[in-house]
Scaffold this motif. Structure first.
Motif, PDB file in Angstrom:
ATOM      1  N   LEU A 169      89.958  40.095   0.530  1.00 34.99           N
ATOM      2  CA  LEU A 169      90.850  40.688  -0.113  1.00 34.99           C
ATOM      3  C   LEU A 169      92.125  39.537  -0.891  1.00 34.99           C
ATOM      4  N   LEU A 213      95.106  46.320  -4.841  1.00 34.50           N
ATOM      5  CA  LEU A 213      95.180  47.465  -3.826  1.00 34.50           C
ATOM      6  C   LEU A 213      96.315  47.338  -3.496  1.00 34.50           C
ATOM      7  N   ASN A 248      91.169  43.496  -7.007  1.00 33.88           N
ATOM      8  CA  ASN A 248      91.774  44.446  -7.428  1.00 33.88           C
ATOM      9  C   ASN A 248      92.556  44.970  -6.858  1.00 33.88           C
ATOM     10  N   CYS A 282      94.520  40.666  -4.134  1.00 38.95           N
ATOM     11  CA  CYS A 282      94.255  41.750  -3.740  1.00 38.95           C
ATOM     12  C   CYS A 282      95.956  42.734  -4.542  1.00 38.95           C
ATOM     13  N   ASN A 289      97.302  35.492  -2.352  1.00 40.12           N
ATOM     14  CA  ASN A 289      98.372  37.091  -2.637  1.00 40.12           C
ATOM     15  C   ASN A 289      99.656  36.436  -1.308  1.00 40.12           C
TER      16      ASN A 289
END
Length: 334
Positions: A121, A97, A95, A124, A152
């Motif tokens: 996470l 974020l 997602n 993200c 990430n």
């Protein structure tokens, strides 16, 4: 009786999510819910949060991977996470974020009522700025034991910020996943400090980062430290070459904690694997699982060494894949 529901990839949208939320209001047995890969968007997640905020909501594990959630939805979700009494596992992978969304979630992690034990996470879209928010949050969090930050762009600077908190002896984190975080050998010094000073951390995955042999050398020195408690180590596709063989041999010979290791997609040649097998064949070797590339395991010259290992050290499993673990991919176990 506790129940679980898998509704991933079911073409659910906001309207479906609103109807589902109404149904959940009266459900007292649903503890696992997987809604991944549905177009729920922020509005759909907002409806779910109304259920989570209900003190009677029984949900313990919730997966919302690839649901179109953004930083806008994180504010509502963060508020709900401070009110739910049972939710321990949350997956928000894939997602967008961004740093602002991570900042909102970090406020939740710092809240004394936060019950999360596992937070995913992965992918993200946050940066070292997000790492700083998480680092601050972990200083005050006592419940989180599993954190997946894979894919990430944390970079060495972002991991450095995290490590400042993770190396504190009172940090409770047990499992940390940093695959594909654009790390280099420069990050290994900070990670080494964590390995020596954090006796709670037992699972570390650094796969898909270019650590190179120099980075492994730094890590191995920490892994041989008697204070290090790492049992599972992921080093898949980390730019390792035959030049790291001696470090691996010393680690396998002297380390008392590492029992699972992933070395797939590294350039280990015939000589390196042969030398590894000499150590692995010893009944005193602590390793229980080692992942190596299929192309290496099926080479005629290497197969005879692997047979020798199997005969002399039958408790060790060597395969071209890493075993799935509930902690790593819990949302697949509903």
């Amino acid at each position: 009786m506790n129940e679980g529901s898998r509704l991933e990839s079911c073409d659910l949208n906001v309207t479906h999510c609103q109807n589902l939320s109404k149904a959940l209001q009266s459900n007292r047995s649903l503890v696992f819910l997987n809604l991944s890969t549905n177009s729920l968007s922020n509005d759909g997640v907002k409806s779910l949060c109304e259920v989570l905020e209900n003190p009677n909501c029984p949900l313990e594990r919730l997966a919302l991977a690839s649901c179109g959630l953004t930083k806008v939805g994180c504010e509502v979700l963060s508020s709900a996470l401070t009110k739910t009494k049972r939710l321990t596992h949350l997956c928000l992978a894939h997602n967008v974020l961004e740093d602002e969304g991570i900042e909102l979630l970090s406020y939740t992690l710092r809240h004394p009522r936060c019950t999360l034990q596992s937070l995913v996470l992965r992918c993200c879209y946050f940066t070292p700025i997000g790492s700083e928010h998480l680092s601050t949050a972990l200083q005050n969090n006592k419940s989180l034991i599993h954190l997946d930050l894979g894919f990430n762009k944390l970079a060495d600077s972002g991991v450095k910020l995290l490590c400042q908190t993770l190396q504190q002896p009172n940090c409770n984190l047990q499992e940390l996943e940093l695959m594909g975080c654009v790390l280099t050998s420069e990050a290994c010094g900070d990670l080494a400090s964590v390995l020596v000073n954090n006796s709670n951390l037992w699972n570390l995955d650094l796969g898909n980062n270019i650590l190179d042999d120099a980075g492994l050398n730094i890590l191995c020195e920490a892994l041989r430290n008697p204070n290090c408690q790492i049992r599972r180590l992921g080093l898949e596709n980390c730019g390792l070459t035959p030049g790291c063989c001696q470090d691996l041999l010393d680690l396998l010979s002297n380390n008392q904690s590492v029992i699972q290791m992933n070395l797939m997609k590294n350039s280990l040649d015939y000589e390196a694997i042969r030398n590894l097998c000499k150590v692995l064949r010893s009944p005193t070797c602590k390793m229980e699982f080692l992942a190596l590339d299929k192309k290496d395991l099926f080479k005629k010259k290497i197969k005879k060494f692997l047979v020798d290992v199997r005969i002399n050290n039958p408790h060790l499993v060597i395969r071209p894949q890493c075993p799935n673990t509930e902690s790593g991919c819990w949302w697949q176990y509903f």
